[in-house]
Write a protein that holds these residues in place. Structure first.
Motif, PDB file in Angstrom:
ATOM      1  N   GLY A 133     -32.853  62.408  22.541  1.00  0.00           N
ATOM      2  CA  GLY A 133     -33.669  63.597  22.756  1.00  0.00           C
ATOM      3  C   GLY A 133     -34.448  63.516  24.046  1.00  0.00           C
ATOM      4  N   TRP A 134     -34.966  62.320  24.346  1.00  0.00           N
ATOM      5  CA  TRP A 134     -35.700  62.144  25.594  1.00  0.00           C
ATOM      6  C   TRP A 134     -34.753  62.294  26.778  1.00  0.00           C
ATOM      7  CZ3 TRP A 134     -35.412  58.318  29.437  1.00  0.00           C
ATOM      8  CH2 TRP A 134     -36.427  58.379  30.390  1.00  0.00           C
ATOM      9  N   GLY A 135     -33.545  61.746  26.673  1.00  0.00           N
ATOM     10  CA  GLY A 135     -32.571  61.858  27.747  1.00  0.00           C
ATOM     11  C   GLY A 135     -32.163  63.301  27.995  1.00  0.00           C
ATOM     12  N   LEU A 136     -32.049  64.093  26.937  1.00  0.00           N
ATOM     13  CA  LEU A 136     -31.708  65.502  27.115  1.00  0.00           C
ATOM     14  C   LEU A 136     -32.799  66.253  27.847  1.00  0.00           C
ATOM     15  CD1 LEU A 136     -30.074  66.471  23.713  1.00  0.00           C
ATOM     16  CD2 LEU A 136     -28.978  66.328  25.939  1.00  0.00           C
ATOM     17  N   SER A 137     -34.045  65.807  27.705  1.00  0.00           N
ATOM     18  CA  SER A 137     -35.130  66.502  28.394  1.00  0.00           C
ATOM     19  C   SER A 137     -35.077  66.285  29.892  1.00  0.00           C
ATOM     20  CB  SER A 137     -36.482  66.036  27.853  1.00  0.00           C
ATOM     21  OG  SER A 137     -36.748  64.710  28.263  1.00  0.00           O
ATOM     22  N   VAL A 139     -36.043  66.804  13.800  1.00  0.00           N
ATOM     23  CA  VAL A 139     -35.353  65.510  13.655  1.00  0.00           C
ATOM     24  C   VAL A 139     -35.821  64.537  14.731  1.00  0.00           C
ATOM     25  CG1 VAL A 139     -33.095  64.383  13.828  1.00  0.00           C
ATOM     26  CG2 VAL A 139     -33.354  66.467  12.491  1.00  0.00           C
ATOM     27  N   TRP A 140     -36.008  65.037  15.957  1.00  0.00           N
ATOM     28  CA  TRP A 140     -36.470  64.150  17.036  1.00  0.00           C
ATOM     29  C   TRP A 140     -37.879  63.642  16.749  1.00  0.00           C
ATOM     30  CZ3 TRP A 140     -40.382  64.170  20.742  1.00  0.00           C
ATOM     31  CH2 TRP A 140     -40.255  63.190  21.723  1.00  0.00           C
ATOM     32  N   TRP A 141     -38.782  64.531  16.329  1.00  0.00           N
ATOM     33  CA  TRP A 141     -40.146  64.097  16.011  1.00  0.00           C
ATOM     34  C   TRP A 141     -40.152  63.130  14.842  1.00  0.00           C
ATOM     35  CZ3 TRP A 141     -44.183  63.738  18.801  1.00  0.00           C
ATOM     36  CH2 TRP A 141     -44.392  64.609  19.851  1.00  0.00           C
ATOM     37  N   TRP A 142     -39.304  63.349  13.844  1.00  0.00           N
ATOM     38  CA  TRP A 142     -39.198  62.420  12.719  1.00  0.00           C
ATOM     39  C   TRP A 142     -38.816  61.035  13.224  1.00  0.00           C
ATOM     40  CZ3 TRP A 142     -34.544  60.046  11.432  1.00  0.00           C
ATOM     41  CH2 TRP A 142     -34.594  59.228  10.315  1.00  0.00           C
TER      42      TRP A 142
END
Length: 90
Positions: free
Chosen positions: A42-46, A17-20
């Motif tokens: 997603g970037w923030g979770l990383s 879903v993030w890549w989409w």
């Protein structure tokens, strides 16, 4: 075993879903706030420190007494007030 399968399924599903969302933001002219929110989330979770452990459980960690001994009193403010009570250079 079932927990591992569920965990990997969630990781792969959320990753897809993030890549989409990222690819849609890059190539689709009508990408909107939903894709931006998914990509930013997603970037923030990383950035989260998910591999941190409490200081007492870390291998090779120092206790509070060792930190105090290593730092000494150089990092502490003077306990005595100035004679004039001002905030200028001492």
């Amino acid at each position: 075993m079932a927990g591992r399968i569920v965990r990997w399924g969630a990781v792969l599903g959320l990753g897809a879903v993030w890549w989409w969302a990222v690819l849609r933001l890059a190539v689709a002219p009508d990408a909107g706030a939903l894709e931006g929110a998914v990509a930013a989330g997603g970037w923030g979770l990383s950035l989260l420190p998910v591999h941190c452990v409490p200081r007492g459980h870390a291998a090779g960690s120092l206790g509070k007494a060792a930190w105090r001994a290593a730092c000494g009193t150089a990092t502490r403010a003077s306990p005595r007030p100035r004679s004039d009570g001002g905030s200028g250079l001492s």
